[in-house]
Scaffold this active site. Structure first.
Site, PDB file in Angstrom:
ATOM      1  N   LYS A 140       0.808  -1.202   0.000  1.00  0.00           N
ATOM      2  CA  LYS A 140       0.000   0.000   0.000  1.00  0.00           C
ATOM      3  C   LYS A 140       0.854   1.271   0.000  1.00  0.00           C
ATOM      4  O   LYS A 140       0.672   2.148  -0.847  1.00  0.00           O
ATOM      5  CB  LYS A 140      -0.899  -0.027   1.243  1.00  0.00           C
ATOM      6  CG  LYS A 140      -1.747   1.192   1.406  1.00  0.00           C
ATOM      7  CD  LYS A 140      -2.316   1.236   2.803  1.00  0.00           C
ATOM      8  CE  LYS A 140      -1.214   1.534   3.797  1.00  0.00           C
ATOM      9  NZ  LYS A 140      -1.729   1.937   5.105  1.00  0.00           N
ATOM     10  N   THR A 141       1.790   1.328   0.927  1.00  0.00           N
ATOM     11  CA  THR A 141       2.614   2.528   1.032  1.00  0.00           C
ATOM     12  C   THR A 141       3.461   2.706  -0.222  1.00  0.00           C
ATOM     13  O   THR A 141       3.606   3.814  -0.734  1.00  0.00           O
ATOM     14  CB  THR A 141       3.516   2.445   2.277  1.00  0.00           C
ATOM     15  OG1 THR A 141       2.693   2.116   3.395  1.00  0.00           O
ATOM     16  CG2 THR A 141       4.200   3.772   2.531  1.00  0.00           C
TER      17      THR A 141
END
Length: 684
Positions: A34-35
């Site tokens: 995600k990051t």
DNA sequence: GCGGAGTTCTTTTTT
DNA sequence: AGAACTCCGC
């Protein structure tokens, strides 16, 4: 340029990172990169020529903001960016906005942010009859759902709620009079300003053409509305989140924001990141089994990219001492075998469970770091110093005045403070102004001769200190100590040395702040630290211990989770929500990369008593122990059945296909047709 | 006004 | 169990 930028992304991640205009929902499972995806997207936007100053990225924690900033900057050549994109927490964004626009509310921008503890004290001073925690949470709820004190009063049916609304009104007045701002206000006041001033709203929206929000599943109603205003001139909103990891319902986060995102914002493009790169298949399998017991979800499944791993261990112990012994032994073995202590963590649902662990680690002479817990800025001595600094920047801060007028002790007690307060209320001036505006004789008439002298000396000291501060910010701290002897007031107290250590550290912070930011002032420092809760001290090698909430976003090779007992985890209590508890379980388990150990005990010492406990239902739900707990019997589904879904409501089955022990159902919810697993619905 | 003794409440989670 | 708050005698 963008080729190298995107080369390490998978297809779904690439789709997300390169989708530029319009609303974008990235459903990102735990450990799905995600990051990486969102930081790449930020870098990508800049790489294709979008002005960095027009990109806004909002996070929940400072930790997340810092990490994303670092990663995004390493992706682009840092030197490229002359105006860096704004990347900060929601609250920090609100603070920046208010600094510029507080005047819209006819308030000065020298406001001070109060923390939860201050808030409690203020509310308690307004009303002692109703439990303070109830007042605090109700008032916060009102503010986050945009209910004004007047509206709260008008809608209150029960007497209790009328009283709460009354406290709410007084509290809001108190904040306004003292120009204080609480955490909720950092979101609420910008919203009010933007709502009232259409031009400013347009201007602000145009300034931030591209908005990204991290951890969208944890946003509340107010944050959603604020985002709507910020997107009013465009629809360029990209949110990232995971409905299965929503764990802040207790503070007003509403999972509906992410579940209904595509209805809130037009033409939403949805990307699902379901490939997990973090954990072994074994760990994922049990995590999936657990979360599948929740109904209130969009329904996605994490798919592993790694192989099966070691099986998950479940420890059973008589009490917390035995539990601690086992874990200490294990951790010792890991470290002896060459593992880094930084790769090991122990999680718990309730902070109080850290106590026996800490004891055990201390006895064994092993390093550990307790993440969270008592925050540096919440310590009494630090709060005193902050109160002094506040008085120095704003003489009308009654709250701080009361806190430090007798610290160190100078003989000003409760009665004297009350007299000053009454006088200040009658004459409509601040408490410090009672001292400043009156002659010694006049003050003596209010509080007596001796106190009057003390108060005037205090006033003179503050005035002198302000002058020193104008001259030199560096000299000011020495002058402060010389005047008030605050540090030495702890000289012979039991834990005085510790506290003096904290005081020295705090002075160090202030000096450092002024070295780094010579053009800024004390009030900037104060508002800066109000939003900082992380004690990001420089740790060396040590095992981490923290609450599950604090572990969100982190990962560890070797993970222990303790306290798998009914009542502790799932925590059962007022306002607890079993689905949110289960999501917490899911978050906890998915922090593990290679090895996972869960532990439960038969009895635990808690709140001064020893309690008998039974093992957590989560152990059987995740398939780790053979469930003596009944597996929900699955009834057969067929076309035409009526079913109920927690979010979508009532619907009729159009198609039912057997899938394992579940059914894959195609359900028509009043025209809205969706594919849903039978475990998420109830037959009616 | 202060400090000690006794009493009550807490902690689920955080910006 | 410990912190935080209340009460009371000096």
């Amino acid at each position: 340029m963008s080729d190298t930028l995107l080369s390490s992304l998978n297809e779904a991640q690439k789709d997300a990172a390169t989708h530029i205009d319009g609303s974008l929902l990235i459903l990102a499972g735990a450990g799905s990169g995600k990051t990486k995806t969102i930081t790449t997207r930020l870098a990508y936007l800049i790489s294709i020529g979008i002005d960095p100053a027009s990109i806004l990225t909002l996070t929940f924690t400072n930790k997340a903001a810092n990490e994303m900033r670092e990663r995004a900057y390493s992706l682009i050549d840092g030197a490229f960016v002359n105006t860096p994109p704004l990347l900060c927490t929601f609250h920090k964004f609100g603070l920046l906005f208010l600094k510029f626009h507080m005047n819209e509310l006819n308030r000065k921008n020298n406001f001070i942010i109060i923390d939860t503890d201050d808030k409690k004290r203020i509310i308690k001073s307004i009303n002692k009859e109703i439990t303070t925690s109830v007042l605090v949470s109700e008032i916060s709820k009102y503010k986050n759902t945009l209910l004004s004190p007047e509206e709260a009063k008008a809608t209150a049916q029960l007497k209790l709620y009328q009283e709460i609304a009354d406290v709410y009104e007084k509290y809001e007045n108190y904040l306004a009079e003292n120009n204080l701002v609480d955490f909720d206000d950092l979101l609420l006041l910008p919203y009010k300003i933007l709502l009232a001033n259409e031009n400013l709203a347009k201007e602000t929206s145009q300034k931030y053409q591209y908005i990204m929000v991290d951890e969208y599943q944890d946003t509340n109603e107010l944050q959603y509305r604020l985002l709507r205003l910020l997107c009013s001139t465009h629809n360029n909103l990209c949110v990232v989140g995971d409905d299965d990891q929503s764990i802040y319902g207790w503070r007003g986060a509403t999972i509906k924001n992410i579940l209904n995102f595509n209805e809130h914002f037009e033409d939403t493009f949805v990307v699902k990141l379901e490939e997990n790169y973090r954990s072994t298949d074994t760990i994922l399998d049990h995590a999936n089994q657990l979360i599948e017991h929740n109904r209130d979800r969009l329904g996605k499944k994490l798919v592993g990219t790694r192989k099966k791993g070691d099986s998950i261990r479940v420890y059973e112990s008589g009490d917390e001492n035995e539990e601690t012994r086992k874990i200490v032994d294990d951790v010792k073995k890991l470290i002896d075998s060459g593992e880094s202590a930084n790769d090991v963590a122990i999680l718990f649902r309730v902070n109080a469970l850290s106590r026996s662990l800490e004891e055990g680690f201390n006895k064994a002479g092993m390093n550990y770091k307790l993440v969270g817990g008592m925050k540096f800025y919440e310590r009494a001595e630090i709060k005193d110093l902050i109160a002094y600094m506040r008085i120095l920047t704003n003489k009308d801060d009654n709250f701080s005045f009361k806190r430090i007028i007798n610290k160190p002790k100078r003989g000003i007690g409760k009665t004297t403070i009350e007299k000053i307060e009454n006088y200040s209320l009658q004459n409509n001036i601040s408490m410090f102004d009672v001292v400043i505006n009156n002659t010694p004789e006049e003050i003596a008439a209010i509080v007596g001769k001796k106190n009057a002298r003390t108060l005037k000396v205090f006033e003179a000291s503050i005035i002198d200190l302000k002058e020193v501060m104008e001259e030199s910010k560096m000299k000011f701290l020495d002058a402060f100590e010389e005047t008030f002897d605050y540090r030495s007031s702890y000289d012979n107290l039991p834990d005085g040395a510790d506290r003096q250590g904290n005081i020295d550290e705090f002075y160090g912070y202030i000096r450092d702040f002024f070295i780094q930011n010579p053009h800024l002032e004390l009030k900037d420092f104060l508002n800066e630290i109000a939003l900082e809760s992380e004690n990001d001290e420089l740790y060396n090698e040590a095992v981490s211990m923290m609450s599950i909430h604090a572990s969100k976003g982190l990962e560890f090779k070797h993970l222990f989770i303790i306290g798998f007992e009914e009542g502790f985890f799932p925590l059962i209590g007022d306002g607890s929500d079993i689905e949110e508890e289960r999501r917490l379980g899911y978050v906890a388990i998915t922090r593990a990369m290679d090895n996972l150990t869960l532990s439960f005990v038969h009895s635990r010492f808690y709140k001064g008593k020893r309690a008998q406990l039974t093992k957590s239902r989560f152990l059987s739900e995740s398939g780790l122990i053979k469930g003596s707990l009944t597996l929900e019997k699955q009834s057969a589904y067929k076309k035409g059945d009526l079913v109920q879904h927690k979010i979508f409501g009532m619907g009729r089955v159009q198609k039912a296909v057997k899938a394992g022990k579940d059914y894959k159902l195609t359900i028509n919810f009043g025209g809205n047709v969706r594919d849903i697993l039978s475990s998420f619905v109830e037959k009616i």
